[in-house]
Design an enzyme around this catalytic site. Structure first.
Site, PDB file in Angstrom:
ATOM      1  N   ASP A   9      -9.192  12.567  13.022  1.00  0.00           N
ATOM      2  CA  ASP A   9      -9.027  14.030  12.994  1.00  0.00           C
ATOM      3  C   ASP A   9      -9.904  14.585  11.863  1.00  0.00           C
ATOM      4  O   ASP A   9      -9.416  15.102  10.874  1.00  0.00           O
ATOM      5  CB  ASP A   9      -7.542  14.417  12.813  1.00  0.00           C
ATOM      6  N   ASP A  14     -11.737  11.241   6.984  1.00  0.00           N
ATOM      7  CA  ASP A  14     -12.134  10.705   8.294  1.00  0.00           C
ATOM      8  C   ASP A  14     -13.657  10.590   8.339  1.00  0.00           C
ATOM      9  O   ASP A  14     -14.200   9.620   8.868  1.00  0.00           O
ATOM     10  CB  ASP A  14     -11.674  11.649   9.420  1.00  0.00           C
ATOM     11  N   HIS A 257      -8.176   7.713   1.783  1.00  0.00           N
ATOM     12  CA  HIS A 257      -7.276   7.192   2.820  1.00  0.00           C
ATOM     13  C   HIS A 257      -7.941   6.439   3.984  1.00  0.00           C
ATOM     14  O   HIS A 257      -7.867   5.228   4.081  1.00  0.00           O
ATOM     15  CB  HIS A 257      -6.478   8.357   3.427  1.00  0.00           C
ATOM     16  N   ASP A 258      -8.513   7.211   4.918  1.00  0.00           N
ATOM     17  CA  ASP A 258      -8.953   6.648   6.205  1.00  0.00           C
ATOM     18  C   ASP A 258     -10.061   5.610   6.044  1.00  0.00           C
ATOM     19  O   ASP A 258     -10.131   4.629   6.796  1.00  0.00           O
ATOM     20  CB  ASP A 258      -9.458   7.773   7.122  1.00  0.00           C
TER      21      ASP A 258
HETATM   22  C1  BDR Z   1      -3.988  11.401   6.097  1.00  0.00           C
HETATM   23  O1  BDR Z   1      -3.796  12.720   6.570  1.00  0.00           O
HETATM   24  C2  BDR Z   1      -5.031  13.392   6.630  1.00  0.00           C
HETATM   25  O2  BDR Z   1      -4.983  14.527   5.824  1.00  0.00           O
HETATM   26  C3  BDR Z   1      -6.085  12.448   6.133  1.00  0.00           C
HETATM   27  O3  BDR Z   1      -7.265  12.550   6.905  1.00  0.00           O
HETATM   28  C4  BDR Z   1      -5.452  11.098   6.265  1.00  0.00           C
HETATM   29  O4  BDR Z   1      -5.673  10.531   7.539  1.00  0.00           O
HETATM   30  C5  BDR Z   1      -3.472  11.299   4.677  1.00  0.00           C
HETATM   31  O5  BDR Z   1      -2.127  11.664   4.635  1.00  0.00           O
HETATM   32 CA    CA Z   2      -7.330  11.518   9.073  1.00  0.00          CA
END
Ligand code: BDR
Ligand code: CA
Length: 329
Positions: A9, A14, A257-258
């Site tokens: 997303d 991402d 994160h991703d």
């Molecule tokens: C996740 O939520 C989205 O805001 C980021 O892309 C990540 O996948 C972190 O909580």
């Molecule tokens: Ca994401």
């Protein structure tokens, strides 16, 4: 080489995941599927196309689900949430968001594929074995698993960014990806294949600063420059929106994160704590809607086994990113 489909997303982090997957010689990024999440689907799709075009890669992009599976038909469900910190009006009256509507790249001229992301996932996974990396709300992948559960046999590994065992972000109990489609998250955790989860516990154990972003930019080249600038901008946005990943409210260093889900497939040695757990997602619609729940009772039979990463070594993550960026130049 690990052949993957990335479901995302896009979204700042991402975009970092796409860049890592595209540049790494150990990953064959076969397709990207887009889902609602950080932003409405039209934005996540356009942002994905922009990144693919910037990278100059020949990777098909599929448009997926614009809404969660059932969450929106349950009245009042989201109203239980305290303090959704996604946007804030700053002192100039401007709305600051964690993910801007569009990434700072030229409008895409390439187009998405005509096939829907979910039917693409079903068709492809009926034919061949692949790793699926799901870093947005799990709607597309969960829908595919519901349409044809047998495709799980061809998912070599399902790597998920989502949840938080001892932390949350979007609500008092839940992380954003699991919160925006709790039913889908629950289906993913019980998929009959190897499931590996990077929750907030792992992703916030490696926080990146503007200085780190500038180190990535200094590698040189368009992709490194963009990757580094995403981090610099992410830190600045965290400050504007007033979010901190640590006990210090003035610390606005960011998690990537991703991107960790992709890096894990390239070299998992940076993961310093990963455990086999029995995990569930709350779908009851109350205060804990979308919460990742880990059952640690040793005397209970393990059902729904997943691997949950808890900690990573930031320096190793940083070195791996630098290696990937440098090798692409
Ligand atoms: C996740 O939520 C989205 O805001 C980021 O892309 C990540 O996948 C972190 O909580
Ligand atoms: Ca994401």
């Amino acid at each position: 080489m690990r052949k993957i489909i990335l479901d995302c997303d896009t979204g700042t982090d991402d975009a970092m995941a796409i860049i890592m997957a595209a540049l790494s010689k150990d990953i064959d990024l076969s397709a990207i599927t887009c889902v609602h999440g950080n932003l409405p689907l039209r934005n996540t799709l356009e942002n994905t196309l922009r990144v693919v075009e910037m990278l100059g890669i020949d990777v098909p992009v599929y448009k997926g689900c614009p809404e969660p599976m059932v969450q929106h038909i349950l009245p009042g469900r989201i109203l239980n949430v305290r303090g959704q910190q996604q946007k804030r009006t700053d002192e100039n009256g401007e709305t600051a968001r964690i993910h801007d509507e569009y990434l700072p790249l030229p409008k895409a001229t390439i187009k998405e594929q005509p096939q829907h992301a979910v039917s693409f996932l079903v068709d492809t996974l009926r034919r061949e074995k692949l790793t699926v990396v799901a870093v947005g709300p799990g709607t597309n992948v969960a829908m595919a698993l519901r349409m044809d559960p047998s495709i799980a046999e061809n998912i070599e590994e399902l790597v998920i960014m989502g949840g938080g065992v001892s932390c949350s972000n979007i609500s008092q109990a839940a992380e954003a990806n699991f919160f925006w489609d709790p039913e889908a998250a629950s289906i993913l955790l019980s998929a009959k294949t190897k499931v590996t989860v990077f929750p907030l516990d792992a992703t916030t154990s490696a926080l990146f600063t503007e200085a780190d972003g500038n180190d990535f930019r200094a590698v040189g080249g368009r992709a490194s420059d963009f990757f580094g600038s995403l981090i610099v901008e992410f830190v600045q946005r965290m400050a504007k929106v007033g979010i901190s990943n640590t006990a210090d409210p003035d610390d606005h260093s960011c998690a990537i994160h991703d991107a960790l889900c992709i890096l894990y497939l390239i070299d998992p040695s940076f993961v310093t704590d990963i455990r086999h757990e029995t995990a569930f997602v709350d779908v009851s619609g109350g205060f804990a809607d979308g919460m990742l729940i880990v059952d640690r009772r040793s005397y209970f039979e393990k059902i729904g086994d997943v691997n949950i990463a808890y900690r990573v070594d930031k320096q190793k993550v940083k070195n791996l990113i630098l290696d990937i960026l440098q090798s692409a130049n």
